[in-house]
Design a protein around this motif. Structure first.
Motif, PDB file in Angstrom:
ATOM      1  N   PHE A  37       0.851  -1.180   0.000  1.00 43.07           N
ATOM      2  CA  PHE A  37       0.000   0.000   0.000  1.00 43.07           C
ATOM      3  C   PHE A  37       0.889   1.232   0.000  1.00 43.07           C
ATOM      4  O   PHE A  37       2.072   1.150   0.323  1.00 43.07           O
ATOM      5  CB  PHE A  37      -0.899   0.007   1.245  1.00 43.07           C
ATOM      6  CG  PHE A  37      -1.854  -1.149   1.288  1.00 43.07           C
ATOM      7  CD1 PHE A  37      -1.436  -2.393   1.713  1.00 43.07           C
ATOM      8  CD2 PHE A  37      -3.167  -0.991   0.887  1.00 43.07           C
ATOM      9  CE1 PHE A  37      -2.308  -3.472   1.738  1.00 43.07           C
ATOM     10  CE2 PHE A  37      -4.052  -2.047   0.910  1.00 43.07           C
ATOM     11  CZ  PHE A  37      -3.622  -3.300   1.335  1.00 43.07           C
ATOM     12  N   ARG A  38       0.311   2.366  -0.334  1.00 44.45           N
ATOM     13  CA  ARG A  38       1.071   3.611  -0.273  1.00 44.45           C
ATOM     14  C   ARG A  38       0.171   4.743   0.191  1.00 44.45           C
ATOM     15  O   ARG A  38      -1.052   4.710  -0.003  1.00 44.45           O
ATOM     16  CB  ARG A  38       1.709   3.937  -1.613  1.00 44.45           C
ATOM     17  CG  ARG A  38       0.736   4.252  -2.742  1.00 44.45           C
ATOM     18  CD  ARG A  38       1.493   4.404  -4.058  1.00 44.45           C
ATOM     19  NE  ARG A  38       0.611   4.738  -5.168  1.00 44.45           N
ATOM     20  CZ  ARG A  38       0.992   4.785  -6.435  1.00 44.45           C
ATOM     21  NH1 ARG A  38       2.269   4.526  -6.759  1.00 44.45           N
ATOM     22  NH2 ARG A  38       0.128   5.117  -7.378  1.00 44.45           N
ATOM     23  N   GLN A  39       0.821   5.713   0.802  1.00 39.24           N
ATOM     24  CA  GLN A  39       0.093   6.877   1.279  1.00 39.24           C
ATOM     25  C   GLN A  39       0.921   8.124   1.008  1.00 39.24           C
ATOM     26  O   GLN A  39       2.017   8.278   1.554  1.00 39.24           O
ATOM     27  CB  GLN A  39      -0.229   6.755   2.772  1.00 39.24           C
ATOM     28  CG  GLN A  39      -1.154   7.830   3.278  1.00 39.24           C
ATOM     29  CD  GLN A  39      -1.730   7.501   4.641  1.00 39.24           C
ATOM     30  OE1 GLN A  39      -1.230   6.641   5.362  1.00 39.24           O
ATOM     31  NE2 GLN A  39      -2.817   8.165   5.003  1.00 39.24           N
ATOM     32  N   GLU A  44      -5.446   9.427   1.229  1.00 40.81           N
ATOM     33  CA  GLU A  44      -5.734   8.181   1.916  1.00 40.81           C
ATOM     34  C   GLU A  44      -4.761   7.089   1.462  1.00 40.81           C
ATOM     35  O   GLU A  44      -4.209   7.138   0.367  1.00 40.81           O
ATOM     36  CB  GLU A  44      -7.172   7.745   1.628  1.00 40.81           C
ATOM     37  CG  GLU A  44      -8.221   8.637   2.248  1.00 40.81           C
ATOM     38  CD  GLU A  44      -9.620   8.074   2.106  1.00 40.81           C
ATOM     39  OE1 GLU A  44     -10.554   8.674   2.647  1.00 40.81           O
ATOM     40  OE2 GLU A  44      -9.774   7.025   1.452  1.00 40.81           O
ATOM     41  N   ARG A  45      -4.604   6.102   2.329  1.00 45.79           N
ATOM     42  CA  ARG A  45      -3.778   4.948   1.974  1.00 45.79           C
ATOM     43  C   ARG A  45      -4.489   4.159   0.874  1.00 45.79           C
ATOM     44  O   ARG A  45      -5.688   3.894   0.964  1.00 45.79           O
ATOM     45  CB  ARG A  45      -3.546   4.077   3.210  1.00 45.79           C
ATOM     46  CG  ARG A  45      -2.482   3.035   3.036  1.00 45.79           C
ATOM     47  CD  ARG A  45      -2.104   2.396   4.357  1.00 45.79           C
ATOM     48  NE  ARG A  45      -1.525   3.370   5.284  1.00 45.79           N
ATOM     49  CZ  ARG A  45      -0.960   3.045   6.442  1.00 45.79           C
ATOM     50  NH1 ARG A  45      -0.899   1.780   6.823  1.00 45.79           N
ATOM     51  NH2 ARG A  45      -0.468   3.976   7.224  1.00 45.79           N
ATOM     52  N   TYR A  94       5.472   3.733   1.442  1.00 46.51           N
ATOM     53  CA  TYR A  94       4.983   2.418   1.035  1.00 46.51           C
ATOM     54  C   TYR A  94       4.980   1.472   2.230  1.00 46.51           C
ATOM     55  O   TYR A  94       5.970   1.374   2.966  1.00 46.51           O
ATOM     56  CB  TYR A  94       5.860   1.851  -0.083  1.00 46.51           C
ATOM     57  CG  TYR A  94       5.560   2.478  -1.416  1.00 46.51           C
ATOM     58  CD1 TYR A  94       5.924   3.796  -1.683  1.00 46.51           C
ATOM     59  CD2 TYR A  94       4.890   1.775  -2.416  1.00 46.51           C
ATOM     60  CE1 TYR A  94       5.626   4.393  -2.892  1.00 46.51           C
ATOM     61  CE2 TYR A  94       4.594   2.355  -3.637  1.00 46.51           C
ATOM     62  CZ  TYR A  94       4.961   3.669  -3.867  1.00 46.51           C
ATOM     63  OH  TYR A  94       4.670   4.257  -5.077  1.00 46.51           O
ATOM     64  N   TYR A  95       3.865   0.799   2.396  1.00 45.64           N
ATOM     65  CA  TYR A  95       3.665  -0.124   3.504  1.00 45.64           C
ATOM     66  C   TYR A  95       3.368  -1.528   2.968  1.00 45.64           C
ATOM     67  O   TYR A  95       2.662  -1.671   1.966  1.00 45.64           O
ATOM     68  CB  TYR A  95       2.475   0.290   4.361  1.00 45.64           C
ATOM     69  CG  TYR A  95       2.565   1.654   4.967  1.00 45.64           C
ATOM     70  CD1 TYR A  95       2.139   2.784   4.273  1.00 45.64           C
ATOM     71  CD2 TYR A  95       3.061   1.829   6.255  1.00 45.64           C
ATOM     72  CE1 TYR A  95       2.215   4.052   4.830  1.00 45.64           C
ATOM     73  CE2 TYR A  95       3.136   3.089   6.825  1.00 45.64           C
ATOM     74  CZ  TYR A  95       2.710   4.188   6.116  1.00 45.64           C
ATOM     75  OH  TYR A  95       2.786   5.435   6.669  1.00 45.64           O
ATOM     76  N   VAL A 111      -7.631  -2.033   2.335  1.00 46.37           N
ATOM     77  CA  VAL A 111      -6.889  -1.845   3.579  1.00 46.37           C
ATOM     78  C   VAL A 111      -7.479  -2.662   4.721  1.00 46.37           C
ATOM     79  O   VAL A 111      -6.750  -3.255   5.523  1.00 46.37           O
ATOM     80  CB  VAL A 111      -6.857  -0.347   3.941  1.00 46.37           C
ATOM     81  CG1 VAL A 111      -6.324  -0.140   5.351  1.00 46.37           C
ATOM     82  CG2 VAL A 111      -6.021   0.435   2.942  1.00 46.37           C
ATOM     83  N   TRP A 117       0.755  -4.848   9.881  1.00 45.61           N
ATOM     84  CA  TRP A 117       1.314  -3.787   9.047  1.00 45.61           C
ATOM     85  C   TRP A 117       2.750  -3.478   9.449  1.00 45.61           C
ATOM     86  O   TRP A 117       3.101  -3.541  10.631  1.00 45.61           O
ATOM     87  CB  TRP A 117       0.486  -2.510   9.194  1.00 45.61           C
ATOM     88  CG  TRP A 117      -0.863  -2.612   8.582  1.00 45.61           C
ATOM     89  CD1 TRP A 117      -1.988  -3.167   9.129  1.00 45.61           C
ATOM     90  CD2 TRP A 117      -1.236  -2.152   7.287  1.00 45.61           C
ATOM     91  NE1 TRP A 117      -3.030  -3.091   8.248  1.00 45.61           N
ATOM     92  CE2 TRP A 117      -2.603  -2.464   7.098  1.00 45.61           C
ATOM     93  CE3 TRP A 117      -0.552  -1.509   6.250  1.00 45.61           C
ATOM     94  CZ2 TRP A 117      -3.303  -2.158   5.936  1.00 45.61           C
ATOM     95  CZ3 TRP A 117      -1.245  -1.193   5.096  1.00 45.61           C
ATOM     96  CH2 TRP A 117      -2.601  -1.523   4.944  1.00 45.61           C
ATOM     97  N   GLY A 120       6.515   1.179   7.214  1.00 43.68           N
ATOM     98  CA  GLY A 120       6.589   1.943   5.987  1.00 43.68           C
ATOM     99  C   GLY A 120       8.006   2.329   5.589  1.00 43.68           C
ATOM    100  O   GLY A 120       8.893   2.452   6.445  1.00 43.68           O
TER     101      GLY A 120
END
Length: 127
Positions: A37-39, A44-45, A94-95, A111, A117, A120
């Protein structure tokens, strides 16, 4: 202790490449689907890519299709995200995340379907 640790982020010029790694400790990552995922600041993620526990199913956000490739090495409890042809709009933290335990041949870009998690790793695409 269950832990996910991302690495490989950094500063890269537009058109360049980076390879992110997500290493798990304290649990068997091959029991889970893994998502990236990215934020970005003020946003928002969002889901970027995911891979099923057995590696047979992958999904990608439309914005990264053809440029990013997800893979996993279950023997080393690690998942990778190869990012090519990077654009400034790919700039974000990035997560990686693990979830959907036991759901073979399935992975989600949502999500809410992930249980664990990482902290990041930042990616900046700029000239």
């Amino acid at each position: 202790q269950l832990q996910l640790v991302e690495s490989g982020g950094g500063l890269v010029q537009p058109g360049g490449s980076l390879r992110l790694s997500c290493a798990a400790s304290g649990f068997a990552l091959d029991d889970y689907a893994v998502g990236w995922f990215r934020q970005a600041p003020g946003k928002e993620r969002e889901g970027v890519s995911c891979i099923s526990d057995n590696g047979y199913r992958t999904n990608y956000a439309d914005s990264v299709k053809g440029r990013f490739t997800i893979s996993r090495d279950n023997a080393n409890n690690t998942v990778y995200l190869q990012m090519n042809s990077l654009k400034p709009e790919d700039t974000a933290v990035y997560y990686c995340a693990a979830g959907q335990k036991g759901l073979h041949y399935y992975c989600s870009l949502y999500v809410g379907e992930y249980d664990y998690w990482g902290q990041g790793t930042p990616v900046t695409v700029s000239s």
